[in-house]
Write a protein that holds these residues in place. Structure first.
Motif, PDB file in Angstrom:
ATOM      1  N   ARG A 196      -5.612   2.325   9.462  1.00  0.00           N
ATOM      2  CA  ARG A 196      -6.764   2.241   9.714  1.00  0.00           C
ATOM      3  C   ARG A 196      -7.473   3.774  10.258  1.00  0.00           C
ATOM      4  O   ARG A 196      -7.301   3.787  11.514  1.00  0.00           O
ATOM      5  CB  ARG A 196      -7.205   1.301  10.821  1.00  0.00           C
ATOM      6  N   ALA A 197      -8.431   4.262   9.413  1.00  0.00           N
ATOM      7  CA  ALA A 197      -8.776   6.103   9.634  1.00  0.00           C
ATOM      8  C   ALA A 197      -8.284   6.773  11.028  1.00  0.00           C
ATOM      9  O   ALA A 197      -7.915   7.342  11.179  1.00  0.00           O
ATOM     10  CB  ALA A 197     -10.517   5.829  10.457  1.00  0.00           C
ATOM     11  N   CYS A 201       1.033  -1.031   0.017  1.00  0.00           N
ATOM     12  CA  CYS A 201       0.030   0.166  -0.190  1.00  0.00           C
ATOM     13  C   CYS A 201       0.965   1.636  -0.098  1.00  0.00           C
ATOM     14  O   CYS A 201       0.193   2.627  -0.246  1.00  0.00           O
ATOM     15  CB  CYS A 201      -1.193   0.181   1.537  1.00  0.00           C
ATOM     16  N   ALA A 258      -7.083   2.706   4.129  1.00  0.00           N
ATOM     17  CA  ALA A 258      -7.833   2.511   4.630  1.00  0.00           C
ATOM     18  C   ALA A 258      -8.494   3.489   5.498  1.00  0.00           C
ATOM     19  O   ALA A 258     -10.287   3.923   6.091  1.00  0.00           O
ATOM     20  CB  ALA A 258      -6.891   2.000   5.873  1.00  0.00           C
ATOM     21  N   SER A 259      -7.644   4.807   5.777  1.00  0.00           N
ATOM     22  CA  SER A 259      -8.776   6.089   5.889  1.00  0.00           C
ATOM     23  C   SER A 259     -10.684   6.318   5.210  1.00  0.00           C
ATOM     24  O   SER A 259     -10.903   6.522   5.506  1.00  0.00           O
ATOM     25  CB  SER A 259      -8.081   7.652   6.721  1.00  0.00           C
ATOM     26  N   ALA A 260     -10.012   6.380   4.285  1.00  0.00           N
ATOM     27  CA  ALA A 260     -11.011   6.265   3.202  1.00  0.00           C
ATOM     28  C   ALA A 260     -12.129   5.293   3.087  1.00  0.00           C
ATOM     29  O   ALA A 260     -13.201   5.757   2.671  1.00  0.00           O
ATOM     30  CB  ALA A 260     -10.731   6.771   1.407  1.00  0.00           C
ATOM     31  N   ALA A 261     -11.690   4.262   3.548  1.00  0.00           N
ATOM     32  CA  ALA A 261     -12.704   3.112   3.726  1.00  0.00           C
ATOM     33  C   ALA A 261     -13.378   2.291   5.027  1.00  0.00           C
ATOM     34  O   ALA A 261     -14.206   1.757   5.286  1.00  0.00           O
ATOM     35  CB  ALA A 261     -12.092   1.634   3.316  1.00  0.00           C
ATOM     36  N   GLU A 262     -12.358   3.319   6.029  1.00  0.00           N
ATOM     37  CA  GLU A 262     -13.455   2.730   7.563  1.00  0.00           C
ATOM     38  C   GLU A 262     -12.900   4.386   8.133  1.00  0.00           C
ATOM     39  O   GLU A 262     -12.665   5.001   8.036  1.00  0.00           O
ATOM     40  CB  GLU A 262     -11.777   2.110   7.917  1.00  0.00           C
ATOM     41  N   LYS A 263     -14.517   4.095   8.713  1.00  0.00           N
ATOM     42  CA  LYS A 263     -14.643   5.464   9.430  1.00  0.00           C
ATOM     43  C   LYS A 263     -13.553   5.500  10.929  1.00  0.00           C
ATOM     44  O   LYS A 263     -13.740   3.852  11.888  1.00  0.00           O
ATOM     45  CB  LYS A 263     -15.748   5.874   9.420  1.00  0.00           C
ATOM     46  N   GLY A 268      -6.241  -2.731  -5.184  1.00  0.00           N
ATOM     47  CA  GLY A 268      -7.285  -2.725  -4.576  1.00  0.00           C
ATOM     48  C   GLY A 268      -6.476  -1.914  -2.931  1.00  0.00           C
ATOM     49  O   GLY A 268      -7.688  -2.218  -1.700  1.00  0.00           O
ATOM     50  N   CYS A 269      -6.012  -1.295  -2.558  1.00  0.00           N
ATOM     51  CA  CYS A 269      -5.360  -0.849  -1.649  1.00  0.00           C
ATOM     52  C   CYS A 269      -5.997   0.505  -1.107  1.00  0.00           C
ATOM     53  O   CYS A 269      -4.525   1.277  -1.393  1.00  0.00           O
ATOM     54  CB  CYS A 269      -3.328  -0.902  -1.544  1.00  0.00           C
ATOM     55  N   LEU A 270      -6.596   1.418  -1.332  1.00  0.00           N
ATOM     56  CA  LEU A 270      -6.990   2.487  -1.236  1.00  0.00           C
ATOM     57  C   LEU A 270      -6.899   2.820   0.427  1.00  0.00           C
ATOM     58  O   LEU A 270      -7.461   1.457   1.023  1.00  0.00           O
ATOM     59  CB  LEU A 270      -9.132   2.046  -1.131  1.00  0.00           C
TER      60      LEU A 270
END
Length: 200
Positions: free
Chosen positions: A122-123, A20, A35-40, A31-33
């Motif tokens: 992550r987020a 990533c 994590a902050s964009a995919a997780e709140k 597919g490593c968008l």
């Protein structure tokens, strides 16, 4: 390089982080968008665990990479090729070493290091990036919150508060990461550890 790769809660596997941290096209291909964009962000717990006791004893850790610092006695230690981690329940201390051409500045840390941190974490929510004067010399202090990795058994996550210090000397960049559940009271203990860092 981001030193979030250990199996303790709050860390990403090394290969996932390495993947990533590539180019944008590589990130998308894998597919490593971010994590902050995919997780709140998770809501912090009330009265969270994670306070390091005032009676905690600290011992000296000497790295073969040429530095020392104090770490909590009795915490589970894991040695890695680039450093070591010390973990107790939801609290952790991680030191990792990488090579760098120059000492980081606030601007370079924001442009490069923080961007990678946000992409790999992550987020992640960064609240401060400052230069600080410590006994070992000038360092960069990054303050942020993040979600932990899901627990392997319960899938539970917690919101973490993190401080990361970047120390540089002679082409060597040491990152000291301190983390605990958000709201835990570890100000004095974290200050003790960050101030204890010394180049040999």
């Amino acid at each position: 390089m981001i030193p979030h790769f250990r199996k303790a809660i709050g860390v990403l596997p090394a290969l996932a982080v390495a993947a990533c941290l590539g180019t944008t096209s590589l990130v998308l291909a894998l597919g490593c968008l971010p994590a902050s964009a995919a997780e709140k962000p998770i809501r912090p717990e009330k009265n969270p665990p994670g306070d390091i006791p005032d009676t905690q004893v600290f011992i000296d850790y000497t790295s073969p990479e040429g530095f020392t610092l104090k770490v909590p006695e009795g915490w589970a230690r894991s040695d890695r090729a680039d450093g070591a981690s010390f973990v107790d329940k939801l609290d952790g201390v991680v030191v990792s070493v990488s090579r760098a051409n120059a000492a980081p500045t606030v601007d370079s840390a924001k442009a490069d290091y923080v961007a990678k941190l946000e992409a790999a974490g992550r987020a992640v929510r960064v609240s401060a990036v400052k230069q600080v004067k410590l006994p070992a010399g000038a360092a960069i202090r990054i303050v942020y919150t993040s979600n932990s990795e899901p627990n392997a058994v319960t899938n539970r996550q917690v919101r973490l508060e993190n401080e990361r210090y970047l120390y540089f000397k002679d082409g060597k960049l040491v990152a000291l990461e301190l983390y605990a559940p958000k709201g835990a009271d570890n100000v004095d203990q974290w200050q003790l550890m960050s101030n204890s860092f010394r180049w040999k």
